[in-house]
Motif scaffolding. Structure first.
Motif, short mmCIF file in Angstrom:
data_model
loop_
_atom_site.label_atom_id
_atom_site.label_comp_id
_atom_site.label_asym_id
_atom_site.label_seq_id
_atom_site.Cartn_x
_atom_site.Cartn_y
_atom_site.Cartn_z
N LEU A 21 0.75 -1.11 -0.04
CA LEU A 21 0.01 0.09 -0.05
C LEU A 21 0.90 1.19 -0.08
N ARG A 22 2.17 1.20 0.63
CA ARG A 22 2.77 2.34 0.81
C ARG A 22 3.56 2.66 -0.66
N ALA A 23 3.73 1.59 -1.44
CA ALA A 23 4.55 1.61 -2.77
C ALA A 23 3.27 2.39 -3.74
N TRP A 24 2.14 1.58 -3.39
CA TRP A 24 1.06 2.11 -4.36
C TRP A 24 0.60 3.75 -3.97
N ALA A 25 0.56 4.00 -2.98
CA ALA A 25 0.27 5.43 -2.60
C ALA A 25 1.51 6.44 -2.81
N LYS A 26 2.48 6.09 -2.79
CA LYS A 26 3.67 6.82 -3.33
C LYS A 26 3.56 6.98 -5.12
N ALA A 27 3.20 6.16 -5.80
CA ALA A 27 3.18 6.12 -7.26
C ALA A 27 1.99 6.75 -7.40
N VAL A 28 0.82 6.61 -6.79
CA VAL A 28 -0.26 7.76 -7.09
C VAL A 28 0.10 9.44 -6.77
N ARG A 29 0.61 9.62 -5.71
CA ARG A 29 1.16 11.00 -5.41
C ARG A 29 1.91 11.41 -6.48
N LYS A 30 2.82 10.50 -7.37
CA LYS A 30 3.63 11.30 -8.09
C LYS A 30 2.95 11.92 -9.36
N GLY A 31 1.59 11.46 -9.53
CA GLY A 31 0.87 11.71 -10.65
C GLY A 31 -0.02 13.07 -10.31
N PHE B 153 -5.04 7.37 4.11
CA PHE B 153 -6.15 7.42 5.24
C PHE B 153 -7.31 6.64 4.65
N ASP B 154 -8.09 6.14 5.44
CA ASP B 154 -9.35 5.47 5.17
C ASP B 154 -10.39 6.25 5.89
N ARG B 155 -11.85 6.02 5.39
CA ARG B 155 -12.86 7.03 5.92
C ARG B 155 -13.16 6.72 7.27
N THR B 156 -12.52 5.73 8.05
CA THR B 156 -12.70 5.92 9.58
C THR B 156 -11.50 6.42 10.31
N GLY B 157 -10.54 7.04 9.48
CA GLY B 157 -9.50 7.84 10.21
C GLY B 157 -8.16 6.94 10.51
N ARG B 158 -8.27 5.62 9.85
CA ARG B 158 -6.96 4.81 9.91
C ARG B 158 -5.98 5.62 8.86
N VAL C 164 -7.69 8.46 -0.40
CA VAL C 164 -8.80 7.96 0.72
C VAL C 164 -9.37 6.72 0.32
N LEU C 165 -9.06 5.76 1.06
CA LEU C 165 -9.40 4.44 0.86
C LEU C 165 -10.72 4.12 1.67
N GLU C 166 -11.31 2.88 1.22
CA GLU C 166 -12.43 2.47 2.07
C GLU C 166 -12.00 2.09 3.33
N ALA C 167 -10.91 1.32 3.41
CA ALA C 167 -10.43 0.51 4.43
C ALA C 167 -8.76 0.41 4.34
N LEU C 168 -8.22 0.54 5.53
CA LEU C 168 -6.83 0.18 5.66
C LEU C 168 -6.49 -0.83 6.65
N PRO C 169 -5.57 -1.60 6.60
CA PRO C 169 -5.26 -2.59 7.71
C PRO C 169 -4.93 -1.73 9.01
#
Length: 174
Positions: free
Chosen positions: A5-15, A113-118, A149-154
């Motif tokens: 998830l960290r790798a995915w988030a960093k890739a998304v932020r690049k765009g 983050f997810d919708r519950t603040g995780r 902002v995801l539906e759920a994070l671990p």
């Protein structure tokens, strides 16, 4: 799972246009601070891939603070005077520390983050250790592009959720 998830988030932020998003997020954050009557606010000095909360300083004039890595945790320092390079490439204040109990609101960085603040952080646990000891009256706010902002994070047992999220679209609190 969190590493992927960290790798995915960093890739998304690049765009993303982080400078433009930071301005929009700061305007929503200023309205939240005004609604909450916040007078003592902890920001963060952003890494290159993070939203920048610093435009808030010009939009909402109150007393601002910055964190500083102190051992395994964070200390709170007035945002005045020069900043010096610290661990992880962050600029940190050189002013003396203050009691975190003075804070009304803490702005928390995160990769997603997810919708519950995780929060998905960088995995070092500095903010989780810091947030767990704050008085319950302190409002914790995550800054995040809507695309992250995801539906759920671990969630691990030591993770501490934030109570509100601010995106370029607005504010929502859990």
């Amino acid at each position: 799972m969190k590493a992927e998830l960290r790798a995915w988030a960093k890739a998304v932020r690049k765009g993303l246009d982080l400078a433009g998003l930071s301005q929009r997020v700061a305007s929503h954050l200023a309205r939240l601070l005004e609604a909450e009557g916040a007078r003592h606010v902890l920001l963060y000095h952003p890494l290159p891939h993070e939203l920048d909360p610093r435009p808030l300083v010009d939009l909402y004039p109150v007393r601002y603070y910055l964190p500083k890595v102190a051992g395994e945790g964070l200390s709170v320092h007035p945002w005045e005077g020069p900043l010096a390079p610290g661990p992880f490439g962050l600029l940190e204040p050189t002013s003396p520390p203050v009691d975190p109990g003075v804070l009304d609101l803490v702005v928390v960085p995160g990769l997603a983050f997810d919708r519950t603040g995780r929060r998905l952080g960088h995995g070092k646990g500095y903010y989780d250790r810091f947030l767990k000891d704050l008085p319950p009256r302190v409002l914790t706010v995550g800054l995040v592009p809507r695309a992250l902002v995801l539906e759920a994070l671990p969630e691990d047992p030591w993770d501490v959720r934030v109570r509100c999220l601010v995106t370029e679209e607005g504010v929502w609190c859990t």
